[in-house]
Design a protein around this motif. Structure first.
Motif, short mmCIF file in Angstrom:
data_model
loop_
_atom_site.label_atom_id
_atom_site.label_comp_id
_atom_site.label_asym_id
_atom_site.label_seq_id
_atom_site.Cartn_x
_atom_site.Cartn_y
_atom_site.Cartn_z
N ASP A 7 -3.04 1.65 0.75
CA ASP A 7 -1.87 0.71 0.84
C ASP A 7 -2.53 -0.74 1.25
O ASP A 7 -1.97 -1.76 0.92
N GLU A 8 -3.24 -0.56 2.50
CA GLU A 8 -4.10 -1.76 2.88
C GLU A 8 -4.66 -2.76 1.54
O GLU A 8 -4.44 -3.81 1.37
N ARG A 10 -4.21 -2.34 -1.63
CA ARG A 10 -3.13 -2.74 -2.74
C ARG A 10 -2.58 -4.06 -2.15
O ARG A 10 -2.29 -4.91 -3.00
N ALA A 11 -2.15 -4.11 -0.92
CA ALA A 11 -1.70 -5.32 -0.26
C ALA A 11 -2.41 -6.57 -0.52
O ALA A 11 -2.11 -7.61 -0.94
N ALA A 12 -3.75 -6.38 0.04
CA ALA A 12 -4.79 -7.21 0.03
C ALA A 12 -5.09 -7.86 -1.76
O ALA A 12 -5.30 -8.87 -1.75
N LYS A 14 -2.93 -7.84 -4.06
CA LYS A 14 -1.86 -8.62 -4.30
C LYS A 14 -2.13 -10.03 -4.08
O LYS A 14 -1.50 -10.99 -4.64
N ARG A 15 -2.85 -10.37 -2.92
CA ARG A 15 -3.29 -11.81 -2.45
C ARG A 15 -4.47 -12.17 -3.35
O ARG A 15 -4.65 -13.58 -3.03
N GLN A 81 -11.97 -5.19 5.69
CA GLN A 81 -11.47 -6.61 5.75
C GLN A 81 -12.79 -7.52 5.62
O GLN A 81 -12.29 -8.72 5.00
N THR A 88 -11.98 -13.82 -0.63
CA THR A 88 -10.87 -14.97 -0.29
C THR A 88 -11.69 -16.31 -0.31
O THR A 88 -11.42 -17.10 -1.12
#
Length: 100
Positions: A7-8, A10-12, A14-15, A81, A88
């Motif tokens: 879930d983490e 997938r959220a990352a 998306k960004r 992370q 990023t």
């Protein structure tokens, strides 16, 4: 560093819409394209300097104006992370260098 949960991750992602899960392993990947070799090499140099500071190094492959990158944290056996932070930064460096 601990591995991100699905879930983490997938959220990352998306960004980081230009990044995707690597096939066959727990990693993220992206292909960058620049106007020429000099721009691609400058991107790799910026990334290498940051990666050295982070003590976190990408797997990459460069031919002329293209750079293919795979990120994973080997000690965690997956994406952490650190990988998201480096991805990023790489996206920002690509924009600075005219890449896509």
């Amino acid at each position: 560093m601990t591995k991100l949960t699905i879930d983490e991750l997938r959220a990352a992602l998306k960004r980081l819409p230009d990044w995707s899960l690597a096939g066959g392993r727990e990693a993220i990947t992206r292909k960058f394209q620049f106007v020429d070799f000099d721009a691609a090499f400058a991107f790799m140099t910026r990334t290498a300097l940051l990666a050295a500071k982070m003590d976190h190094h990408p797997e990459w492959f460069n031919v002329y104006n293209k750079v293919e990158v795979t990120l994973a944290t080997h000690d965690a056996s997956g994406v952490t992370q650190k990988d998201i932070d480096l991805a990023t930064a790489m996206d920002g460096y690509a924009v600075m260098g005219g890449g896509k």
